[in-house]
Design a protein around this motif. Structure first.
Motif, PDB file in Angstrom:
ATOM      1  N   VAL A  34       0.931  -1.217  -0.161  1.00  0.00           N
ATOM      2  CA  VAL A  34      -0.114  -0.058  -0.210  1.00  0.00           C
ATOM      3  C   VAL A  34       0.751   1.062  -0.267  1.00  0.00           C
ATOM      4  N   ALA A  35       1.751   1.444   0.921  1.00  0.00           N
ATOM      5  CA  ALA A  35       2.577   2.471   1.060  1.00  0.00           C
ATOM      6  C   ALA A  35       3.474   2.715  -0.126  1.00  0.00           C
ATOM      7  N   GLN A  36       4.101   1.723  -0.483  1.00  0.00           N
ATOM      8  CA  GLN A  36       5.046   1.621  -1.589  1.00  0.00           C
ATOM      9  C   GLN A  36       4.345   2.187  -2.747  1.00  0.00           C
ATOM     10  N   THR A  37       3.237   1.609  -3.287  1.00  0.00           N
ATOM     11  CA  THR A  37       2.425   2.258  -4.337  1.00  0.00           C
ATOM     12  C   THR A  37       2.258   3.643  -4.307  1.00  0.00           C
ATOM     13  N   GLY A  38       1.900   4.154  -3.364  1.00  0.00           N
ATOM     14  CA  GLY A  38       1.522   5.722  -3.293  1.00  0.00           C
ATOM     15  C   GLY A  38       2.960   6.584  -3.418  1.00  0.00           C
ATOM     16  N   ALA A  39       3.925   5.954  -2.823  1.00  0.00           N
ATOM     17  CA  ALA A  39       5.323   6.564  -2.710  1.00  0.00           C
ATOM     18  C   ALA A  39       5.861   6.617  -4.067  1.00  0.00           C
ATOM     19  N   GLN A  40       5.779   5.346  -4.874  1.00  0.00           N
ATOM     20  CA  GLN A  40       6.311   5.464  -6.285  1.00  0.00           C
ATOM     21  C   GLN A  40       5.568   6.116  -7.212  1.00  0.00           C
ATOM     22  N   ILE A  41       4.306   6.266  -7.013  1.00  0.00           N
ATOM     23  CA  ILE A  41       3.326   7.033  -7.739  1.00  0.00           C
ATOM     24  C   ILE A  41       3.749   8.444  -7.730  1.00  0.00           C
TER      25      ILE A  41
END
Length: 173
Positions: A34-41
């Motif tokens: 969850v956190a990684q996806t938001g950070a990458q976007i």
């Protein structure tokens, strides 16, 4: 299998220390996703800003703020991805409890860096969009305060409340 009251399982669980480690690892990986996806976007959008025509018109403060924001975003992304890399390199070495402790710390650091990245991005965006540095700073500070409230204060209050309730139930027996 361990007794539900033993340290390996925790209250209401009947799991061995290995099963507990596997469960905690799986839960942590879900959180990472969850956190990684938001950070990458967010990081991807931040990288593209430097290639827009408007970027050339930014003043020194805003360019420096942008640079700091991109660096924070890169560090947040690295911290949030690190537990996966650790697992890949250390899988099969019977280190899962260490991976969980280290991964948990890296996730905490990554979430902190992500909140700072969002705060700085918000500051940059609002300074550019409104031209009002004071308004931008106040709204960005309020945004960071909201992160602190929802990510730190509220969970701490819930934990304290539940610990008091559980203590009251034990004392009432």
């Amino acid at each position: 299998m361990s007794d539900a009251s033993t340290p390996g399982g925790g209250p209401g669980r009947d799991e061995s220390p290995q099963e507990r480690a596997d469960r905690q690892w799986d839960e942590m990986l879900q959180e990472v996703r969850v956190a990684q996806t938001g950070a990458q976007i967010l990081f991807g959008f931040l990288l593209s800003v430097a290639f827009t025509p408007r970027f050339a018109t930014l003043g020194d403060f805003d360019r420096n703020l942008y640079t700091a924001t991109v660096i924070l975003g890169a560090c947040a992304t690295a911290s949030l991805i690190a537990p996966v890399a650790f697992h890949r390199l250390l899988a099969g070495h019977d280190l899962k409890p260490v991976l969980i402790r280290t991964g948990s710390r890296l996730l905490g650091l990554g979430l902190t860096l992500l909140a700072l990245t969002i705060g700085c991005a918000l500051l940059l965006l609002l300074r550019t969009a409104t031209g009002n540095a004071v308004l931008a700073a106040v709204v960005s500070a309020a945004g960071l305060a909201y992160f602190a409230l929802t990510w730190l204060v509220l969970p701490s209050l819930l934990l304290r409340h539940e610990e008091r309730r559980a203590g009251g139930r034990r004392a009432g027996r």
